[in-house]
Motif scaffolding. Structure first.
Motif, PDB file in Angstrom:
ATOM      1  N   ILE A 261      11.796  -2.702 -15.391  1.00  0.00           N
ATOM      2  CA  ILE A 261      10.338  -2.822 -15.367  1.00  0.00           C
ATOM      3  C   ILE A 261       9.799  -2.284 -14.044  1.00  0.00           C
ATOM      4  O   ILE A 261      10.402  -2.466 -12.994  1.00  0.00           O
ATOM      5  CB  ILE A 261       9.874  -4.269 -15.584  1.00  0.00           C
ATOM      6  CG1 ILE A 261      10.304  -5.176 -14.427  1.00  0.00           C
ATOM      7  CG2 ILE A 261      10.398  -4.806 -16.911  1.00  0.00           C
ATOM      8  CD1 ILE A 261       9.671  -6.561 -14.466  1.00  0.00           C
ATOM      9  N   ALA A 262       8.667  -1.610 -14.126  1.00  0.00           N
ATOM     10  CA  ALA A 262       7.991  -1.126 -12.924  1.00  0.00           C
ATOM     11  C   ALA A 262       7.229  -2.272 -12.288  1.00  0.00           C
ATOM     12  O   ALA A 262       6.508  -3.005 -12.959  1.00  0.00           O
ATOM     13  CB  ALA A 262       7.035   0.007 -13.281  1.00  0.00           C
ATOM     14  N   ARG A 263       7.421  -2.435 -10.980  1.00  0.00           N
ATOM     15  CA  ARG A 263       6.689  -3.446 -10.210  1.00  0.00           C
ATOM     16  C   ARG A 263       5.810  -2.703  -9.210  1.00  0.00           C
ATOM     17  O   ARG A 263       6.188  -2.501  -8.054  1.00  0.00           O
ATOM     18  CB  ARG A 263       7.666  -4.387  -9.497  1.00  0.00           C
ATOM     19  CG  ARG A 263       8.677  -5.084 -10.409  1.00  0.00           C
ATOM     20  CD  ARG A 263       8.022  -6.103 -11.324  1.00  0.00           C
ATOM     21  NE  ARG A 263       7.389  -7.176 -10.588  1.00  0.00           N
ATOM     22  CZ  ARG A 263       8.012  -8.312 -10.232  1.00  0.00           C
ATOM     23  NH1 ARG A 263       9.264  -8.495 -10.561  1.00  0.00           N
ATOM     24  NH2 ARG A 263       7.369  -9.255  -9.580  1.00  0.00           N
ATOM     25  N   PHE A 264       4.652  -2.242  -9.660  1.00  0.00           N
ATOM     26  CA  PHE A 264       3.783  -1.451  -8.797  1.00  0.00           C
ATOM     27  C   PHE A 264       3.220  -2.281  -7.653  1.00  0.00           C
ATOM     28  O   PHE A 264       2.801  -1.729  -6.628  1.00  0.00           O
ATOM     29  CB  PHE A 264       2.652  -0.831  -9.619  1.00  0.00           C
ATOM     30  CG  PHE A 264       3.137   0.176 -10.626  1.00  0.00           C
ATOM     31  CD1 PHE A 264       3.640   1.401 -10.221  1.00  0.00           C
ATOM     32  CD2 PHE A 264       3.111  -0.118 -11.984  1.00  0.00           C
ATOM     33  CE1 PHE A 264       4.104   2.328 -11.149  1.00  0.00           C
ATOM     34  CE2 PHE A 264       3.567   0.797 -12.922  1.00  0.00           C
ATOM     35  CZ  PHE A 264       4.068   2.022 -12.495  1.00  0.00           C
ATOM     36  N   THR A 265       3.202  -3.610  -7.789  1.00  0.00           N
ATOM     37  CA  THR A 265       2.713  -4.456  -6.708  1.00  0.00           C
ATOM     38  C   THR A 265       3.627  -4.398  -5.496  1.00  0.00           C
ATOM     39  O   THR A 265       3.220  -4.758  -4.390  1.00  0.00           O
ATOM     40  CB  THR A 265       2.595  -5.914  -7.176  1.00  0.00           C
ATOM     41  OG1 THR A 265       3.826  -6.316  -7.774  1.00  0.00           O
ATOM     42  CG2 THR A 265       1.461  -6.069  -8.164  1.00  0.00           C
TER      43      THR A 265
ATOM     44  N   LEU B 138      14.982  -1.052  -6.953  1.00  0.00           N
ATOM     45  CA  LEU B 138      15.026   0.220  -6.231  1.00  0.00           C
ATOM     46  C   LEU B 138      13.598   0.678  -5.947  1.00  0.00           C
ATOM     47  O   LEU B 138      12.744   0.657  -6.839  1.00  0.00           O
ATOM     48  CB  LEU B 138      15.774   1.276  -7.051  1.00  0.00           C
ATOM     49  CG  LEU B 138      17.253   0.971  -7.317  1.00  0.00           C
ATOM     50  CD1 LEU B 138      17.849   2.000  -8.277  1.00  0.00           C
ATOM     51  CD2 LEU B 138      18.049   0.932  -6.021  1.00  0.00           C
ATOM     52  N   PRO B 139      13.307   1.111  -4.703  1.00  0.00           N
ATOM     53  CA  PRO B 139      11.933   1.431  -4.321  1.00  0.00           C
ATOM     54  C   PRO B 139      11.546   2.875  -4.644  1.00  0.00           C
ATOM     55  O   PRO B 139      12.404   3.745  -4.848  1.00  0.00           O
ATOM     56  CB  PRO B 139      11.956   1.209  -2.812  1.00  0.00           C
ATOM     57  CG  PRO B 139      13.339   1.643  -2.415  1.00  0.00           C
ATOM     58  CD  PRO B 139      14.232   1.220  -3.555  1.00  0.00           C
TER      59      PRO B 139
ATOM     60  N   SER C  20       0.840  -1.193   0.000  1.00  0.00           N
ATOM     61  CA  SER C  20       0.000   0.000   0.000  1.00  0.00           C
ATOM     62  C   SER C  20       0.871   1.237   0.000  1.00  0.00           C
ATOM     63  O   SER C  20       2.054   1.192   0.357  1.00  0.00           O
ATOM     64  CB  SER C  20      -0.917   0.002   1.227  1.00  0.00           C
ATOM     65  OG  SER C  20      -0.155   0.212   2.398  1.00  0.00           O
ATOM     66  N   SER C  21       0.299   2.360  -0.429  1.00  0.00           N
ATOM     67  CA  SER C  21       1.066   3.597  -0.503  1.00  0.00           C
ATOM     68  C   SER C  21       1.562   4.040   0.870  1.00  0.00           C
ATOM     69  O   SER C  21       2.585   4.702   0.994  1.00  0.00           O
ATOM     70  CB  SER C  21       0.202   4.707  -1.124  1.00  0.00           C
ATOM     71  OG  SER C  21      -0.981   4.903  -0.360  1.00  0.00           O
ATOM     72  N   SER C  22       0.858   3.646   1.927  1.00  0.00           N
ATOM     73  CA  SER C  22       1.251   4.087   3.258  1.00  0.00           C
ATOM     74  C   SER C  22       2.522   3.406   3.750  1.00  0.00           C
ATOM     75  O   SER C  22       3.239   3.960   4.582  1.00  0.00           O
ATOM     76  CB  SER C  22       0.109   3.827   4.255  1.00  0.00           C
ATOM     77  OG  SER C  22      -0.174   2.441   4.321  1.00  0.00           O
ATOM     78  N   ASP C  23       2.819   2.187   3.260  1.00  0.00           N
ATOM     79  CA  ASP C  23       4.024   1.511   3.719  1.00  0.00           C
ATOM     80  C   ASP C  23       5.077   1.387   2.617  1.00  0.00           C
ATOM     81  O   ASP C  23       6.023   0.616   2.740  1.00  0.00           O
ATOM     82  CB  ASP C  23       3.702   0.132   4.313  1.00  0.00           C
ATOM     83  CG  ASP C  23       3.138  -0.845   3.300  1.00  0.00           C
ATOM     84  OD1 ASP C  23       2.974  -0.477   2.123  1.00  0.00           O
ATOM     85  OD2 ASP C  23       2.861  -1.991   3.687  1.00  0.00           O
TER      86      ASP C  23
END
Length: 420
Positions: free
Chosen positions: A260-264, A156-157, A8-11
């Protein structure tokens, strides 16, 4: 890594507050050095059943598509890259000790020099096999592009769209010159290839049947999750639907671009780096890449606006030249050099990396020593070519056995130290 974890965006972890590193190695027979498809003999749970992942503290072992490949990775986000090389090395030694009992060992470098994929390739037959079978049905995994590629992935986050946009822009700029540091695949089918990074030349044609899957390897310039999903991921999914009716491959990881973006899990995964001859070399490269990416996101040498305008095809052209000639590639695009603060005329990709490495020295001596070897003697591919001396028939097994020793002993490969 196939298991997905929704974050989640919060963590979400902010930029450069954590790192994920994955290293892939071949398993080979100790005497012949031929590939040994026995990864499932290593990856077993406490009951002795094959498992896709074994967690050993902060390092985990996992399977890959090919049964002769094993992946070592950080078990979750690592707060720092410092100390990571020694932990990877300890796991390398553990695996080699276990393999020695069955006449096998691990081999580094990004391609096996004499593997015959059409007869030696075996897919992982256990969990997630339906995914590998789906890839095999659509793309035919019996070629080098699927069966014979080993890489280092750096994750990278980012937290939110603004950070994603900065990080994606920075990584797009770095991708074209990464093979100058990491190329380790100059030999295939017992022949010297015209590309020092033959893995990437092969990789970029993996999914030619569905061009949307890999694009031109350099990802297009989309800087929000909405745009990335709409213009990169959705076209892949839609095009693959007739061939993947069950939706087995409808996941972010089917995207085969060089990053690649890993939005999960709110990361960008860099995929263009060949694996090196020992973990300290990979971690040293990851640390330098992360530091340069951080400087780019902070607009140290160029503005975010300018970075995000970088044209995909111009970046691709530089990338293809570096795939061929690695560190000796002449960079003739002054606008590209400006992104990194280089204002001294044209230079080679190696010159640019040496300049960047001076600004961001390695934080641990083993990493610094490994990086110095790369910057002074060339990437591993160039050192392999030098060591072969044009006599592949006689020297291939000598050179690649030495590479296996380098992995086991945690040291850099140097042609001058190769005993013949």
């Amino acid at each position: 890594m196939l298991a997905e974890q929704i974050r989640s965006s919060s963590d979400a972890i902010p930029l450069f507050q954590a790192y994920g590193v994955e290293l892939e190695y071949m398993i080979v027979h100790e005497n012949s050095l031929d590939v040994a498809p026995i990864a499932d003999q290593l990856l077993c749970d406490k009951e002795g059943n094959p498992s896709e992942e074994i967690e050993l503290g902060d390092i985990a072992w996992s399977n890959e598509l090919a049964l002769h490949v094993i992946e070592l990775k950080t078990n979750g986000p690592a707060a720092s890259l410092n100390g990571l090389a020694s932990r990877f090395q300890a796991n390398v030694n553990d695996i080699n000790q276990r393999l020695s009992g069955i006449g096998a060992r691990m081999m580094p470098s990004a391609m096996h020099p004499w593997m015959r994929p059409d007869v030696e390739m075996k897919l992982w037959p256990h969990g997630y096999n339906e995914v590998y079978e789906a890839f095999n049905v659509i793309f035919n995994c019996s070629g080098h592009g699927w069966a014979n590629l080993q890489s280092c992935h750096l994750n990278l986050p980012f937290a939110g769209d603004e950070e994603f946009g900065r990080l994606h822009a920075a990584i797009r700029l770095l991708l074209p010159i990464l093979p100058a540091l990491t190329a380790s695949s100059p030999v295939c089918d017992r022949q010297l290839m015209p590309h020092l990074d033959h893995r990437l030349e092969t990789y970029r044609h993996n999914a030619d049947r569905i061009p949307q899957v890999a694009g031109v390897v350099i990802p297009e310039g989309f800087y929000t999750q909405h745009d990335y999903c709409r213009y990169i991921l959705e076209p892949i999914y839609q095009t693959m639907t007739p061939l993947d009716m069950a939706g087995v491959l409808r996941h972010e990881w089917v995207n085969s671009r060089g990053a690649i973006a890993r939005f999960t899990r709110n990361t960008i995964e860099i995929r263009v780096m060949d694996v090196q001859e020992h973990p300290a070399a990979d971690v040293a490269i990851c640390q330098l890449v992360a530091n340069v990416a951080k400087a780019l996101t902070e607009e140290t040498w160029s503005s975010l606006v300018d970075q995000q305008k970088a044209e995909t095809l111009r970046l691709r052209d530089i990338f293809l030249n570096v795939v061929d000639n690695a560190d000796e590639t002449m960079i003739i695009d002054p606008d590209y050099l400006h992104f990194f603060g280089w204002n001294e005329g044209l230079c080679t990709a190696g010159d640019l990396w040496r300049s960047l490495a001076e600004r961001f020295p390695a934080e641990e001596k083993p990493l610094g020593d490994a990086l110095d070897t790369i910057l002074s003697e060339g990437p591993l591919a160039r050192r392999i070519v030098t060591s072969l001396q044009g006599n592949l028939e006689e020297r291939l097994p000598i050179v690649y056995r030495e590479l296996c020793d380098c992995l086991e002993e945690g040291r850099s490969f140097r042609p001058s130290q190769l005993n013949v």
